[in-house]
Design a protein around this motif. Structure first.
Motif, PDB file in Angstrom:
ATOM      1  N   LEU A  75     -45.136  17.712  -7.255  1.00  0.00           N
ATOM      2  CA  LEU A  75     -44.229  18.844  -7.046  1.00  0.00           C
ATOM      3  C   LEU A  75     -43.275  18.972  -8.226  1.00  0.00           C
ATOM      4  N   ARG A  76     -42.736  17.852  -8.698  1.00  0.00           N
ATOM      5  CA  ARG A  76     -41.736  17.905  -9.761  1.00  0.00           C
ATOM      6  C   ARG A  76     -42.335  18.151 -11.128  1.00  0.00           C
ATOM      7  N   GLN A  77     -43.665  18.076 -11.231  1.00  0.00           N
ATOM      8  CA  GLN A  77     -44.324  18.582 -12.433  1.00  0.00           C
ATOM      9  C   GLN A  77     -44.332  20.107 -12.408  1.00  0.00           C
ATOM     10  N   ARG A  78     -44.591  20.675 -11.231  1.00  0.00           N
ATOM     11  CA  ARG A  78     -44.666  22.129 -11.095  1.00  0.00           C
ATOM     12  C   ARG A  78     -43.292  22.772 -11.123  1.00  0.00           C
ATOM     13  N   VAL A  79     -42.296  22.068 -10.618  1.00  0.00           N
ATOM     14  CA  VAL A  79     -40.926  22.582 -10.558  1.00  0.00           C
ATOM     15  C   VAL A  79     -40.062  21.668 -11.420  1.00  0.00           C
ATOM     16  N   GLY A  80     -40.007  21.974 -12.724  1.00  0.00           N
ATOM     17  CA  GLY A  80     -39.246  21.147 -13.646  1.00  0.00           C
ATOM     18  C   GLY A  80     -37.757  21.405 -13.498  1.00  0.00           C
ATOM     19  N   MET A  81     -36.964  20.385 -13.844  1.00  0.00           N
ATOM     20  CA  MET A  81     -35.513  20.540 -13.735  1.00  0.00           C
ATOM     21  C   MET A  81     -34.841  19.993 -14.976  1.00  0.00           C
ATOM     22  N   VAL A  82     -33.888  20.760 -15.500  1.00  0.00           N
ATOM     23  CA  VAL A  82     -33.083  20.365 -16.643  1.00  0.00           C
ATOM     24  C   VAL A  82     -31.656  20.194 -16.132  1.00  0.00           C
ATOM     25  N   PHE A  83     -31.124  18.988 -16.315  1.00  0.00           N
ATOM     26  CA  PHE A  83     -29.847  18.621 -15.720  1.00  0.00           C
ATOM     27  C   PHE A  83     -28.689  18.841 -16.687  1.00  0.00           C
ATOM     28  N   GLN A  84     -27.474  18.714 -16.154  1.00  0.00           N
ATOM     29  CA  GLN A  84     -26.285  18.859 -16.994  1.00  0.00           C
ATOM     30  C   GLN A  84     -26.218  17.774 -18.058  1.00  0.00           C
ATOM     31  N   ARG A  85     -26.578  16.549 -17.692  1.00  0.00           N
ATOM     32  CA  ARG A  85     -26.312  15.384 -18.552  1.00  0.00           C
ATOM     33  C   ARG A  85     -27.567  14.828 -19.209  1.00  0.00           C
ATOM     34  N   PHE A  86     -28.585  15.635 -19.372  1.00  0.00           N
ATOM     35  CA  PHE A  86     -29.763  15.336 -20.197  1.00  0.00           C
ATOM     36  C   PHE A  86     -30.721  14.318 -19.567  1.00  0.00           C
ATOM     37  N   ASN A  87     -30.181  13.154 -19.084  1.00  0.00           N
ATOM     38  CA  ASN A  87     -31.007  12.131 -18.433  1.00  0.00           C
ATOM     39  C   ASN A  87     -32.133  11.613 -19.321  1.00  0.00           C
ATOM     40  N   LEU A  88     -31.863  11.466 -20.614  1.00  0.00           N
ATOM     41  CA  LEU A  88     -32.848  10.874 -21.514  1.00  0.00           C
ATOM     42  C   LEU A  88     -32.748   9.348 -21.447  1.00  0.00           C
ATOM     43  N   PHE A  89     -33.873   8.678 -21.746  1.00  0.00           N
ATOM     44  CA  PHE A  89     -33.844   7.219 -21.851  1.00  0.00           C
ATOM     45  C   PHE A  89     -33.211   6.853 -23.194  1.00  0.00           C
ATOM     46  N   PRO A  90     -32.092   6.116 -23.184  1.00  0.00           N
ATOM     47  CA  PRO A  90     -31.372   5.863 -24.441  1.00  0.00           C
ATOM     48  C   PRO A  90     -32.127   4.965 -25.415  1.00  0.00           C
ATOM     49  N   HIS A  91     -33.054   4.148 -24.921  1.00  0.00           N
ATOM     50  CA  HIS A  91     -33.777   3.214 -25.786  1.00  0.00           C
ATOM     51  C   HIS A  91     -35.046   3.822 -26.375  1.00  0.00           C
ATOM     52  N   LEU A  92     -35.318   5.104 -26.075  1.00  0.00           N
ATOM     53  CA  LEU A  92     -36.503   5.780 -26.577  1.00  0.00           C
ATOM     54  C   LEU A  92     -36.114   6.913 -27.523  1.00  0.00           C
ATOM     55  N   THR A  93     -36.944   7.158 -28.524  1.00  0.00           N
ATOM     56  CA  THR A  93     -36.721   8.284 -29.423  1.00  0.00           C
ATOM     57  C   THR A  93     -36.997   9.596 -28.694  1.00  0.00           C
ATOM     58  N   ALA A  94     -36.684  10.702 -29.352  1.00  0.00           N
ATOM     59  CA  ALA A  94     -36.930  12.019 -28.763  1.00  0.00           C
ATOM     60  C   ALA A  94     -38.397  12.179 -28.389  1.00  0.00           C
ATOM     61  N   VAL A  95     -39.290  11.870 -29.334  1.00  0.00           N
ATOM     62  CA  VAL A  95     -40.709  12.045 -29.050  1.00  0.00           C
ATOM     63  C   VAL A  95     -41.177  11.095 -27.955  1.00  0.00           C
ATOM     64  N   GLU A  96     -40.654   9.880 -27.928  1.00  0.00           N
ATOM     65  CA  GLU A  96     -41.045   8.924 -26.891  1.00  0.00           C
ATOM     66  C   GLU A  96     -40.583   9.390 -25.516  1.00  0.00           C
ATOM     67  N   ASN A  97     -39.398  10.016 -25.430  1.00  0.00           N
ATOM     68  CA  ASN A  97     -38.939  10.552 -24.147  1.00  0.00           C
ATOM     69  C   ASN A  97     -39.895  11.612 -23.617  1.00  0.00           C
ATOM     70  N   VAL A  98     -40.386  12.468 -24.506  1.00  0.00           N
ATOM     71  CA  VAL A  98     -41.300  13.528 -24.076  1.00  0.00           C
ATOM     72  C   VAL A  98     -42.685  12.964 -23.757  1.00  0.00           C
ATOM     73  N   VAL A  99     -43.117  11.964 -24.514  1.00  0.00           N
ATOM     74  CA  VAL A  99     -44.415  11.332 -24.278  1.00  0.00           C
ATOM     75  C   VAL A  99     -44.417  10.585 -22.950  1.00  0.00           C
ATOM     76  N   LEU A 100     -43.364   9.813 -22.692  1.00  0.00           N
ATOM     77  CA  LEU A 100     -43.329   8.982 -21.482  1.00  0.00           C
ATOM     78  C   LEU A 100     -43.431   9.824 -20.220  1.00  0.00           C
ATOM     79  N   ALA A 101     -42.756  10.956 -20.206  1.00  0.00           N
ATOM     80  CA  ALA A 101     -42.806  11.828 -19.029  1.00  0.00           C
ATOM     81  C   ALA A 101     -44.239  12.231 -18.714  1.00  0.00           C
ATOM     82  N   GLN A 102     -45.010  12.561 -19.733  1.00  0.00           N
ATOM     83  CA  GLN A 102     -46.398  12.993 -19.520  1.00  0.00           C
ATOM     84  C   GLN A 102     -47.293  11.849 -19.058  1.00  0.00           C
TER      85      GLN A 102
END
Length: 263
Positions: A95-122
């Motif tokens: 469901l949360r793949q179909r209904v994506g959500m962008v939060f106020q505070r980003f919720n990125l993993f601090p120990h991962l690079t930008a590309v790694e954050n996007v890769v890990l989600a997939q």
């Protein structure tokens, strides 16, 4: 303008992209949403405005079941996910793949690079191969203007850059609907402009979006419909011109008078 990665085309379908009926939600005995009815068509951009504490964020979190309502019905496309107080959806991750959500505070993993954050989600949410995930991540980071920041860590990026990474991460899962919960509230004016530019491009490309925002000039420019929520109720809704320039309700007029002018 190039189409965004994984973007679903606009089309006429029998049911709305999102349909909500009679939604109610309480916290500690306090009614936060009281009988919300809302239908969002595929490709429609709906902005939700209102005072803090009025129920806007709770409504957003109920749509992808980050919060569990007490009563009502929620459907995403042809699928009912919550019905008459009962959870119908059994695969919340999908469901949360179909209904994506962008939060106020980003919720990125601090120990991962930008590309790694996007890769890990997939790889975790969609079981995509690492090679495919990396290729898609690079395309999406380029699309949101961050090709040169792919190897940066969140602490090395501005708030606007982090939020654009979060948007790329949400897009990488191929959502049919994107929810934005005050995506610019933590940003300075320059970063706000960067994020709003990306969101405007998403709107132009036909992404179905529901946006909670205080950025009324942006809501006026990008939205098909604006909804004013207060006290857990939809007080008024209509075209941006109707709600933001000619509000009928006193509460709407008071709110718009306070927030309509650009900072």
């Amino acid at each position: 303008m190039a189409s965004l990665e994984m973007q679903a085309p606009k089309s006429s379908i029998a049911r709305p992209a999102v349909q909500i009926a009679g939604l109610r939600k309480s916290f500690d005995g306090r009614l936060v949403l009281d009988g919300i009815d809302l239908a969002v068509s595929r490709g429609e951009i709906v902005s939700i405005i209102g005072q803090s504490g009025g129920g806007k964020t709770t409504l957003m979190r109920c749509i992808n079941l980050l919060e569990r309502p007490e009563f009502g019905t929620i459907s995403i496309g042809e699928e009912t996910i919550f019905d008459d107080g009962k959870l119908v959806c059994r695969e919340l991750a999908k469901l949360r793949q179909r209904v994506g959500m962008v939060f106020q505070r980003f919720n990125l993993f601090p120990h991962l690079t930008a590309v790694e954050n996007v890769v890990l989600a997939q790889m975790h949410a969609a079981a995509v191969s690492e090679r495919e995930a990396v290729e898609r991540a690079v395309r999406l980071l380029t699309r949101v203007g961050l090709a040169k920041r792919a190897m940066a860590y969140p602490e090395q990026m501005s708030g606007g850059e982090q939020q654009r990474v979060a948007i790329a991460r949400a897009l990488a899962l191929g959502p049919t609907v994107l929810l934005f919960d005050e995506p610019t509230s933590a940003l300075d004016p320059e970063s706000t402009g960067e994020v709003l530019r990306v969101m405007s491009e998403l709107a132009s490309d036909g992404m179905t979006m529901i946006i909670v925002t205080h950025e009324l000039p942006f809501a006026k420019d990008v939205s098909d419909r604006v909804i004013f929520v207060d006290g857990g109720h939809i007080i008024e809704q209509g075209s941006p011109a109707e709600v933001l320039e000619r509000p009928k309700e006193a509460r709407t007029a008071a709110y718009v008078g306070r927030y309509a002018s650009p900072a």
